[in-house]
Each structure stands twice: as structure tokens, then as C-alpha cells.
Design a protein around this motif. Structure first.
Motif, short mmCIF file in Angstrom:
data_model
loop_
_atom_site.label_atom_id
_atom_site.label_comp_id
_atom_site.label_asym_id
_atom_site.label_seq_id
_atom_site.Cartn_x
_atom_site.Cartn_y
_atom_site.Cartn_z
N UNK A 52 -1.67 38.69 64.13
CA UNK A 52 -1.38 40.15 64.21
C UNK A 52 -0.30 40.62 65.49
N UNK A 53 -0.64 40.27 66.73
CA UNK A 53 0.25 40.72 67.63
C UNK A 53 1.58 40.00 67.67
N UNK A 54 1.61 38.83 67.05
CA UNK A 54 2.95 38.13 67.12
C UNK A 54 4.07 38.86 66.26
N UNK A 72 6.92 41.55 66.73
CA UNK A 72 8.46 40.97 66.40
C UNK A 72 9.17 42.30 65.48
N UNK A 73 8.11 42.99 64.93
CA UNK A 73 8.93 44.04 64.03
C UNK A 73 9.34 45.22 65.15
N UNK A 110 17.43 40.04 61.78
CA UNK A 110 15.93 39.76 61.91
C UNK A 110 16.10 38.53 63.07
N UNK A 111 16.80 37.49 62.71
CA UNK A 111 16.75 36.27 63.39
C UNK A 111 17.41 36.48 64.70
N UNK A 112 18.46 37.14 64.63
CA UNK A 112 18.87 37.37 66.18
C UNK A 112 17.92 38.28 67.15
N UNK A 113 17.41 38.92 66.49
CA UNK A 113 16.31 39.76 67.39
C UNK A 113 15.02 38.59 67.64
N UNK A 114 14.72 37.88 66.76
CA UNK A 114 13.74 36.79 67.28
C UNK A 114 14.13 35.76 68.18
N UNK A 115 15.52 35.60 68.00
CA UNK A 115 16.06 34.57 69.10
C UNK A 115 16.03 35.12 70.47
N UNK A 137 6.11 41.27 74.45
CA UNK A 137 5.90 42.58 73.90
C UNK A 137 7.08 43.54 74.31
N UNK A 138 7.41 44.29 73.49
CA UNK A 138 8.04 45.54 74.24
C UNK A 138 7.54 46.58 74.90
N UNK A 139 7.88 47.36 75.97
CA UNK A 139 7.10 48.30 76.36
C UNK A 139 7.12 49.49 75.51
N UNK A 140 5.94 50.00 75.53
CA UNK A 140 5.69 51.27 74.60
C UNK A 140 7.15 52.29 74.71
N UNK A 141 7.45 52.45 73.26
CA UNK A 141 8.88 53.41 73.26
C UNK A 141 8.58 54.34 72.05
N UNK A 142 9.26 55.61 72.23
CA UNK A 142 9.16 56.42 70.97
C UNK A 142 10.46 56.52 70.31
N UNK A 143 10.40 56.79 68.93
CA UNK A 143 11.49 56.90 68.32
C UNK A 143 11.53 58.21 67.41
N UNK A 144 12.67 58.73 66.94
CA UNK A 144 12.64 59.64 66.11
C UNK A 144 13.02 59.02 64.66
#
Ligand code: HEM
Length: 492
Positions: free
Chosen positions: A301-303, A307-308, A354-359, A480-487
Motif C-alpha cells: 500500500x504505502x510503497x 510513488x504515485x 515514472x522511472x526517473x521519479x522512482x530513481x 514519502x512526500x510531505x503532504x501537498x495540495x494541487x489544483x
């Protein structure tokens, strides 16, 4: 006898890898780890510093160096060559798991993730892997299940978008729910609505349990195991969380047992119950099943959800890359159908992104601790049996001998001149060797379908006038990223 043991220990430690000076009794837990934990308890600073610290120590002591927690020797493996040498070339020695008191108390060293390396772990892992494959892992039959969950996420985002705009939405709960529903349908044969209170409660309990284990005074259980039974504070809370999750999982297993039909297995639990009735191997028990479900639920779940969330955060911060990914999706998939795994080969830039963000984000930066099952001469040092081994995947993904400008975000590094995807050996977000992630295929499928579906449907951008979120993350069980908001702006 005592002197023989002391001499043996002295001999064992005579040629261990070098490392920073350790404090009496607490080892490096004092000089290095305690300040990092204190930082975290008071103020939740970024943990990137801890990763950078651990990686930079390799510049001083070499790619194989030692740390001590109390009397326990920990050997850090840094850089791709070293990690591969240990985990792939010497798997029989480096594939065990250590007995970490806080985890052993809760898992009894059963299940898969923390089970000792040996025939029982091998059999259980093989069975679970084959069963997950049977329920669609790596094949197209899982696709509708993932897309169904994503349809809910999209509907909900549309609804939120119609509310008072501008402030942005936090995607974390929705994404987490969709991801955990995939693993739930494979294991428990059911999925849950994101507003289902009982399910929300279980996800929250897992979050809280992991948070307590990793970044609260409960880490001290690893030094004084009796603290687990301490009747106050986080120790009591941890036991309560464990009890609540146990009640939930045991109830699910009991329901399965009552409605089980061997000719029509519905999910992993049914397959396991069936296996229990035919297996002569005594390790196939309901008790073991309980720990396996817990493992897959937590590991799956968390992993993937984090990543998303990292990928969407990068898309918001790098709008030009988001444009290119969307242009590719529009060209290959269009707007009138859902993306499919069969599109994967035709979306190399999306895949490279996707791979570059995972890296760069390395969601499981220190893998899961390994342990040596016998003494080994390794790269000029003696590593005694029972040493905790930490493969520093963060260092592998920042290894300057492998990556040009390792700190920069550049999806193009995964593409050749013709724009085709290339395989880079040192890209190992799922680890390598015998303990490589068991859910790698599932996670890749979820990442691809989630990212393409969401970017096909929406443009993500920062809310007006808010400072850009940090790309530093926090380190619990995962990075994990810190919580963030998006439009979110509908595109189709
Ligand atoms: C182990 C990464 C998703 C199940 C691991 C390890 C890593 C990892 C680095 C440790 C390897 C080692 O100890 O050397 C990831 C990432 C994921 C992901 C980055 C998502 C992007 C999943 C999913 C599942 C899963 C969806 C569910 C099936 C496991 C299990 C293990 C494991 C069972 C333990 C394997 C063993 O000890 O034999 N994962 N994982 N993971 N993962 Fe994943």
C-alpha cells in the motif's frame, strides 16, 4: 568458556569494515542516529539529510562501512557494484533477515518480509507469488480491477473540482485507497469505498502503527524489548493498534473459512486455505496466513501510493515534463478510451518519467534490513555471521559513476537517441537478489495505469499563490512526500 567467547568476538571484529567512532554502550546510535531521531520527534524536519549523511559517510570510510547500534554491528553497502556483489553474487550469505525486537514481537518472524531466509520463507513466498499471478498479476485480467479504482478517483476529483476552487486538494487519501483496494481484492476478495469508515480506520491504524514504530520513543523497544509492555504512552498505543488490526484480519480469515469452497477459490486467502488442506508441510497454517496478509497489505500500500504521489508532485513542479507526458498519452491513447498495459511499449517518455521519479525519490531507500547467515570475507573485510546488512538503494540511485548529474531530474536519461526506453542496470527501486520485492510486477502495473489515467484525465498544477512544495521527503517505513495540495483541471 566466557574467555573463549570473548576472544572469538574480538577475532570476529578484528577485520570488520571501518566506520565512525562509536560511543560506549549506545554505539553510533548516540553520535549519529539519536540526533536524527530527535530531529524527527521535534519538528519533523526533512529526512533527506539522514540519507545524504549515510551516503556521504561512504566518501570517508568507503562503500562498505560499519555502524553500531549498541553492540550490534551494522554494515552499510553503498553504490551499485557493492550492493550487487553482496545481494546477487553471494545470495546464500546476504539474504537472511535480522531479528529486530520491535518487529519480531509483532510478526513472530512469520510471513514473508521479515521471515528468516530458508526453506519455509522460500515455500511461502513461492506460493504467494504464484497465487498473486493466478489472480491477475502481470496479466491483463488485473487491469479492469485497477481501472475501476481509478474511475472512482477520477469521479471524486471531478466532484472536488466543482467545489470552492483554487485551494487545491490533497490526493493522498484517494490514491492510497485506490492502491490498497487492488491488493485487497487480490488477497481478501473485496474492495472498499473510500468513505467506508471501517476500512479508513484500518488504513489509519496502519499509518499510525508504522509511524510509532519508526519515529517515536517506541524505537527504544529495539534496545530494551520489555518496553513494548510498558503500560503508558506510545507503547500502550502500539499494542492497541496491533490488537485492532489483528481483530480485523482474523475476522476476515474466519469469514473466509466459513464460506470457503475448495473448487471456487476467490482470492489469496481461499487459495491458502485450500493449500493448507492438501499440504503436508506444517508451515502452512492459519497463523502463517495471518502474517502473510498483514505483510502484503503493508508492503503493497504505502510503497505504491507514495510513488504515485511523488510522480504527481514532480509533474506539478515540472509542468513542461507534464506537457510532454500528456502529449504522448494523447497521441497514443487519445481521449476516448482508458490506457492499457498494451500501451506501455508505445509510451516511452511516460515510462522514462515514472522511472526517473522512482530513481530520485527511492521510496524504500534502505531496502529492508538483511543479515549475514554466515561469516564471509567480502571486499577485503570480514563480516561476521549475524551482522545487519543495509543495502543503501539511495546511494545506488545517486551513484555518480552510474548517473550523469545524479541529482537532476532528467527522464531523458532512460531514453536512447531514437527516444526508445533503455534499461540501466543500476536502477533498482525494488532491490535485487533473492529478497527482491515480491510485488514488483504489480507495482509497475499500478504505477503505469494510475499515472497514465490521471494525466490523461487531468492537468495538475499548484494552487495560485502558494509556495512550491518541497521535494525533500519524510522517512517512515517508506520515503514519502510531505503532504501537498494541487489544483486539478479536467482535460477530457
Ligand atoms: C520487499 C520496494 C511494492 C511486496 C521490497 C523491498 C523493496 C521494495 C526495496 C526490499 C528488498 C530487499 O530487502 O532487498 C517496493 C517498491 C514498491 C513496492 C518501490 C512500489 C513502487 C510492493 C507491492 C507488494 C510488495 C505492491 C505486494 C505484493 C513486497 C514483499 C517484500 C518486498 C512481500 C519482501 C520480500 C522478501 O523478503 O522476500 N519491496 N515494493 N511490494 N515487497 Fe515491495
Amino acid at each position: 568458556f566466557y574467555l573463549v567467547k570473548v576472544n572469538q568476538k574480538r577475532r570476529d571484529l578484528a577485520n570488520i569494515p571501518p566506520g565512525p567512532k562509536r560511543w560506549p554502550l549506545v554505539g553510533n546510535f548516540g553520535g549519529f542516529l539519536i540526533p536524527s531521531f530527535i530531529r524527527r520527534w521535534f519538528g519533523q524536519q526533512s529526512d533527506k539529510n539522514a540519507m545524504v549523511d549515510l551516503t556521504e559517510k561512504a566518501n570517508v570510510y568507503g562503500n562498505v562501512y560499519s555502524l553500531f547500534v549498541g553492540e550490534q554491528l551494522i554494515v552499510m553497502l553503498n553504490g551499485y557494484e557493492v550492493v550487487k556483489d553482496a545481494l546477487s553474487n553471494h545470495p546464500e550469505v546476504f539474504s537472511d533477515r535480522p531479528d529486530i525486537p520491535a518487529i519480531t514481537i509483532m510478526t513472530k518472524r512469520k510471513g514473508i518480509v521479515f521471515a528468516p531466509y530458508g526453506p519455509v520463507w522460500r515455500k511461502q513466498r513461492k506460493f504467494c507469488h504464484a497465487t498473486l499471478r493466478n489472480f491477475g498479476l502481470g496479466t491483463l485480467s488485473l487491469e479492469p480491477c485497477i481501472l475501476r479504482g481509478l474511475a472512482t478517483v477520477k469521479t471524486e476529483l471531478m466532484r472536488l473540482n466543482e467545489g470552492p476552487g483554487g485551494a487545491g486538494v490533497d490526493l493522498a487519501q484517494l490514491i492510497k485507497n485506490a492502491v490498497s483496494n487492488v491488493i485487497c481484492s487480490m488477497i481478501l476478495g473485496q474492495s472498499f469505498h473510500h468513505e467506508d469508515r471501517q476500512f479508513r480506520n484500518i488504513l489509519d491504524l496502519m499509518d499510525r502503527g508504522l509511524e510509532i514504530c519508526v519515529s517515536s520513543p517506541a524505537v527504544l523497544i529495539n534496545i530494551i524489548p520489555q518496553l513494548y509492555y510498558f503500560p503508558f504512552g506510545v507503547f500502550r498505543e502500539l499494542r492497541q493498534v496491533e490488537r485492532d488490526i489483528t481483530v480485523f484480519l482474523k475476522r476476515v480469515i474466519a469469514n473466509h473459512r466459513e464460506t470457503f469452497h475448495p473448487d471456487h477459490p476467490r482470492d489469496l486467502i481461499d487459495m491458502y486455505l485450500k493449500e493448507m488442506s492438501v499440504q503436508e508441510d506444517s508451515s502452512f497454517t492459519e497463523d502463517y496466513l495471518f502474517y502473510i496478509i498483514g505483510d502484503l497489505f503493508i508492503a503493497g500500500t504505502d510503497t505504491t501510493a507514495n510513488s504515485v504521489l511523488w510522480i504527481l508532485l514532480y509533474m506539478v513542479l515540472y509542468p513542461d515534463i507534464q506537457d510532454r507526458v500528456q502529449a504522448e498519452i494523447d497521441e497514443v491513447v487519445g481521449t476516448h478510451r482508458d490506457p492499457s498495459m498494451t500501451d506501455k511499449g508505445s509510451l516511452p517518455f511516460t515510462e522514462a518519467t515514472i522511472m526517473e521519479v522512482q530513481r530520485l525519490t527511492v521510496v524504500v531507500p534502505l531496502a529492508i534490513p538483511h543479515m549475514t547467515s554466515k561469516t564471509i570475507e567480502f571486499r577485503g573485510y570480514t563480516i561476521p555471521k549475524g551482522t545487519v546488512i543495509v543495502p543503501n538503494l539511495w546511494s545506488v540511485h545517486r551513484d555518480p559513476t552510474l548517473w550523469d548529474g545524479p541529482d537532476s531530474f532528467n527522464p531523458g536519461r532512460f531514453l536512447d537517441e531514437e527516444g526508445k526506453l533503455i534499461r540501466i542496470e543500476g536502477f533498482i527501486p525494488f532491490g535485487i537478489g533473492r529478497r527482491v520485492c515480491m510485488g514488483e510486477q504489480l507495482a509497475k502495473m499500478e504505477l503505469f495505469l494510475t499515472v497514465t489515467s490521471l494525466l490523461q484525465a487531468f492537468r495538475f498544477r499548484l494552487p495560485e499563490g502558494t509556495p512550491p512544495p518541497t521535494l525533500d521527503g519524510r522517512f517512515g517505513l517508506t520515503h514519502a512526500p510531505f503532504p501537498y495540495t494541487v489544483c486539478v483541471h479536467p482535460r477530457i
